[in-house]
Design a protein around this motif. Structure first.
Motif, mmCIF file in Angstrom:
data_model
loop_
_atom_site.group_PDB
_atom_site.id
_atom_site.type_symbol
_atom_site.label_atom_id
_atom_site.label_comp_id
_atom_site.label_asym_id
_atom_site.label_seq_id
_atom_site.Cartn_x
_atom_site.Cartn_y
_atom_site.Cartn_z
ATOM 1 N N GLN A 70 -1.464 -0.465 -3.483
ATOM 2 C CA GLN A 70 -0.106 -0.891 -3.842
ATOM 3 C C GLN A 70 0.431 -0.300 -5.144
ATOM 4 O O GLN A 70 1.620 -0.050 -5.267
ATOM 5 C CB GLN A 70 -0.048 -2.414 -3.919
ATOM 6 C CG GLN A 70 0.259 -3.011 -2.559
ATOM 7 C CD GLN A 70 -0.267 -4.418 -2.445
ATOM 8 O OE1 GLN A 70 -1.081 -4.859 -3.255
ATOM 9 N NE2 GLN A 70 0.201 -5.130 -1.442
ATOM 10 N N ASN A 71 -0.457 -0.079 -6.135
ATOM 11 C CA ASN A 71 0.061 0.464 -7.399
ATOM 12 C C ASN A 71 0.139 1.996 -7.371
ATOM 13 O O ASN A 71 0.287 2.632 -8.408
ATOM 14 C CB ASN A 71 -0.749 -0.049 -8.594
ATOM 15 C CG ASN A 71 -2.218 0.295 -8.458
ATOM 16 O OD1 ASN A 71 -2.567 1.232 -7.735
ATOM 17 N ND2 ASN A 71 -3.086 -0.437 -9.131
ATOM 18 N N GLY A 72 0.041 2.559 -6.206
ATOM 19 C CA GLY A 72 0.272 4.001 -6.059
ATOM 20 C C GLY A 72 -0.978 4.841 -6.252
ATOM 21 O O GLY A 72 -0.925 6.052 -6.131
ATOM 22 N N SER A 73 -2.113 4.233 -6.575
ATOM 23 C CA SER A 73 -3.284 5.093 -6.761
ATOM 24 C C SER A 73 -3.994 5.321 -5.431
ATOM 25 O O SER A 73 -3.838 4.554 -4.473
ATOM 26 C CB SER A 73 -4.219 4.561 -7.844
ATOM 27 O OG SER A 73 -4.647 3.296 -7.509
ATOM 28 N N LEU A 74 -4.763 6.390 -5.435
ATOM 29 C CA LEU A 74 -5.374 6.828 -4.192
ATOM 30 C C LEU A 74 -6.849 6.440 -4.153
ATOM 31 O O LEU A 74 -7.561 6.591 -5.142
ATOM 32 C CB LEU A 74 -5.257 8.354 -4.124
ATOM 33 C CG LEU A 74 -5.906 9.021 -2.937
ATOM 34 C CD1 LEU A 74 -4.882 9.283 -1.852
ATOM 35 C CD2 LEU A 74 -6.535 10.345 -3.350
ATOM 36 N N LYS A 75 -7.273 5.947 -3.009
ATOM 37 C CA LYS A 75 -8.699 5.665 -2.844
ATOM 38 C C LYS A 75 -9.254 6.603 -1.777
ATOM 39 O O LYS A 75 -8.607 6.855 -0.766
ATOM 40 C CB LYS A 75 -8.911 4.216 -2.407
ATOM 41 C CG LYS A 75 -8.668 3.227 -3.524
ATOM 42 C CD LYS A 75 -9.691 2.083 -3.450
ATOM 43 C CE LYS A 75 -9.625 1.155 -4.631
ATOM 44 N NZ LYS A 75 -9.866 1.779 -5.921
#
Ligand code: DC
Length: 220
Positions: A70-75
């Protein structure tokens, strides 16, 4: 819609691509992360970097997933395991260009990248997105910066990740990867003829994001 952002390491691609994707509500695809995850697997399985046959067999039998939280970071998930942090380690960075230059590996990864990008509007960053992966992308950018500036940026980024790197080691790594990535036979790092070239050496991230956004809006 596909937005392609290519360029060498340290030019600001991933930071900018992530912000643009978030602004537009697009899926962010870090294609370097895919090659890094494969490299991690090869190391863990003890495969010799020169053993192309085993590397190809391994790549065929690997599942890589990219998830935008949700906060735009990639996993990044490798065969179901979260490897987001591990793939940034220097031992991966050191070998990734050697694995990603293998044609068959690139072909397998091409399928994955196209599949990921075709399911929704996406921003992809990499080396060959505008030239090979999505040559029909609606908007293409090529971000570049002077070598020394890219070294500083990468150095600061890695220090923030608490990695014990020196400026010299980052410089060696970038020089080595620039050379392999741009001179490899298959899908080398190259500006697509229709990509917009942006030299980010003296630009802030906000300035680069504004410039990219301006061009995307023009295209609509
Ligand atoms: O963007 P990055 O530094 O995380 O990429 C790691 C390596 O992966 C890069 O040195 C070359 C390879 N790569 C590639 O060959 N093609 C891409 N589209 C993206 C990355």
């Amino acid at each position: 819609m596909i937005i392609a952002i290519d360029g060498p390491a340290g030019a600001g691609k991933s930071t900018v691509a992530k912000i643009i994707a978030q602004k537009l509500g697009f899926f962010y695809i870090d294609t370097g992360a895919i090659y890094r995850a494969l490299t991690l697997k090869a190391i863990e399985e003890g495969i010799d970097i020169r053993d192309t046959t085993r590397l190809i067999a391994m790549a065929k039998d690997t599942e890589i997933e990219l998830i935008n939280d949700q906060n735009g970071s990639l996993k990044v998930f490798l065969d179901g395991r979260d490897v987001t942090l591990e793939i940034r380690q220097p031992r991966i960075t050191k070998l990734v260009s050697d694995i990603s230059k293998i044609r068959e590996i690139r072909e397998i990864m091409l399928g994955l990248q196209r599949k990921l990008g075709s399911t929704r509007d996406s921003v992809l960053d990499g080396r060959d997105i505008g030239t090979v992966v999505f040559p029909e992308a609606e908007k293409k950018f090529y971000l570049d910066a002077q070598f020394q500036e890219r070294v500083y940026r990468r150095y600061r980024e890695l220090r923030q990740l608490s990695q014990d790197v020196t400026l010299e080691s980052v410089e060696d790594d970038l020089r080595n990867r620039d050379s392999i990535d741009s001179s490899r036979e298959f899908a080398p790092l190259k500006k697509a003829d229709d990509a917009i070239y942006i030299d980010t050496t003296h630009m802030s991230i906000d300035e680069v994001v504004s410039k990219v956004t301006e061009h995307i809006q023009k295209a609509k």
